[in-house]
Design an enzyme around this catalytic site. Sequence first.
Site, PDB file in Angstrom:
ATOM      1  N   ASP A 337       0.826  -1.192   0.000  1.00  0.00           N
ATOM      2  CA  ASP A 337       0.000   0.000   0.000  1.00  0.00           C
ATOM      3  C   ASP A 337       0.869   1.254   0.000  1.00  0.00           C
ATOM      4  O   ASP A 337       1.867   1.335   0.726  1.00  0.00           O
ATOM      5  CB  ASP A 337      -0.898  -0.025   1.246  1.00  0.00           C
ATOM      6  N   GLU A 373       1.563  -0.428  -5.016  1.00  0.00           N
ATOM      7  CA  GLU A 373       0.633   0.640  -5.330  1.00  0.00           C
ATOM      8  C   GLU A 373       1.521   1.867  -5.544  1.00  0.00           C
ATOM      9  O   GLU A 373       2.020   2.440  -4.576  1.00  0.00           O
ATOM     10  CB  GLU A 373      -0.357   0.883  -4.193  1.00  0.00           C
TER      11      GLU A 373
END
Length: 703
Positions: A337, A373
């Site tokens: 993330d 990401e």
Amino acid sequence: MPYPLGATYDGTGTNFALFSEVATRVWLCLLDEDRNEERIELTEVDNYVWHAYIPHIQPGQFYGYRVEGPYDPANGHRCDPSKLLLDPYAKSFYGQVGTDQSLYSYDWNDHDARCEADSKDHTMMSVVTTPYFDWGHDRPPGHPVHDLVIYEAHVKGLTQLNEEIPENLRGTYAGVAHPATITHLKELGVTALELMPVHQFVNDAHLQERGLSNYWGYNTIGFFAPHNGYASSPTPAGGVQEFKQMVKTLHDADIEVILDVVYNHTAEGNHLGPTLSFRGIDNAAYYRLVDNDKFHYFDTTGTGNSLLMRSPAVLQLIMDSLRYWVVEMHVDGFRFDLASTLARQFHEVDKLSAFFDIIHQDPVLSQTKLIAEPWDVGDGGYQVGGFPPKWSEWNGKYRDTVRDFWRGEYSRLGEFASRLVGSADLYEQTGRRPMASINFVTAHDGFTMADLVSYNDKHNEANGEGGADGDSNNRSWNCGVEGPTDDPAVKELRARQHRNFLTTLLLSQGIPMISHGDEVARTQEGNNNTYCQDNELSWIHWNLGEAETDMLEFTKSLVSVRNEHPVFHRRRFFAGRAERGGESDLGEIEWFTPEGNHMSETDWNEASARSVMIFLNGNAIREPDDRGRRIVDDDFVLMFNASPDPVDFTIPGGAYGKEWFEVVNTYSPAVTAAEPVSHVGGDTVRLEGRSTLVLRNPKEELL
């Protein structure tokens, strides 16, 4: 022993070890279920690791730490022995974090005043676990990266409403391992399950006060512990065993497990957040502080803090955690993330930072699936295409381009072509291959695919933030009516657009990622930010009607086409120009106008063009398979018409093939289950507005 950090049970007793460079005294606190506390001062210190071996401490023992040291926020130090601190290396936690004033080291009514109330009764407790588990003959499936079909899912959202799962197992790791879940994943054809955060996370105080809860889980406090809220086991440390059994069961089904991990920040938030763990242990060693104002945190995540990626303690924490999940928990890869924050060793995003170095040289982690990401909210944070070799990336440009194409935005076809064939323009220059591109149209963050074709605007009223949350730039189109409708024409168009998105996604080069529930047209009623909606708005509804069942069967057929034909998941880019879809004199791929003419420079640059045809040569795959054998596949023609009007397409004739069979028709999807419709090379086929047609020319040697 000072290593390993955390609580390590050896069958006789437990070794406890905690890092703190700033501490002056450390107490190990042993607790029972009633939170009665016994304190043991740790007097052994080696290289800033405070440690002790305690005989007879068994798995299931609750514990925590109290750390004495400077409380000097202006200089970055926030030690507070009145707070029971969680072990950063704990493998399991018991209880939940509340909202009591005692969790905070300052007075809510006077931020300059200390709050020295004991937090023991309002926080979680760390739990000693056993490392022993019968893995049997468990082996990672080891799917080649280019063969992956990823299914992004939430442990609870995937299983909570499935009536085929016993009620006590719904919403848990055991529910994911249940035959009902496994059967769905196998029939769908996915090869990897990417789980949204399962590291122990905290329910934000501001959500608790509004009667909501953190559903997504991007609020980690324990990087080694499975989230206890997803465990059906009643024992304090039972979630560890349950998680391992889930992984073992998925592996038995030939499905890999990828974890969505949040190493960029913690649940302690900014300077107004609670003191739960890292802040009270060694604030300046774990968090990035503002250079000239160490009272405040430097935040590139939008959550209040960022971990200090140049700190040896942070890098060790991340590496130890990643290795633990691979070696001890048997997971197969990770999706990081806000990975740009992890690359910020100093201010800028640096692909040569220590974070990448230590992963690339690690003999275990370098062989796992690594997905970034590739953005954060800091300066220069958007890094799609900017990560180094070994890494795949969520391709945000793929999402945006495909959404724009199908909603009818005028743009150059060259952009759509590049995304369709693996985005060589983004990845090839760094030595990467098509599997660097994780293709997605929807994910947990944003509209579902059904909502993407049903709403122009977000409808996040349930979140209670006055519409300020969630992205307003959704590149969506409601097909003429905002939200639910009984108009059969609008409903048919929405279903067709949904099928167009799925077809584009699953037949593009690169790795497709399906967001859980898109295969059954899951809706969130226009909410594009359900991070705090732990309820039926976010969960998959498994009582499927006719429309949902039809979408599921259509998706299954698409995944089957992809899995069966290597021409759709090549290991190398096409040889031609990246910005023109790779067409070259090798004949691997050729691009045509609907009239059957090769695309010219004028055609590529025609802003109003919304139709294109592609020929994929199954006999010109230049790579061997995994056993070194030459790959030969059928030929395919893909016709895309994003125009609202019908367009006539001329099938390439002559040497391109004599007879072509319809494999996918998004206008008449039933063709996938009926007798195949055939066409002759050179024939003209009318493609209805906003639809896709895929034709297959079987090779004689494959029949």
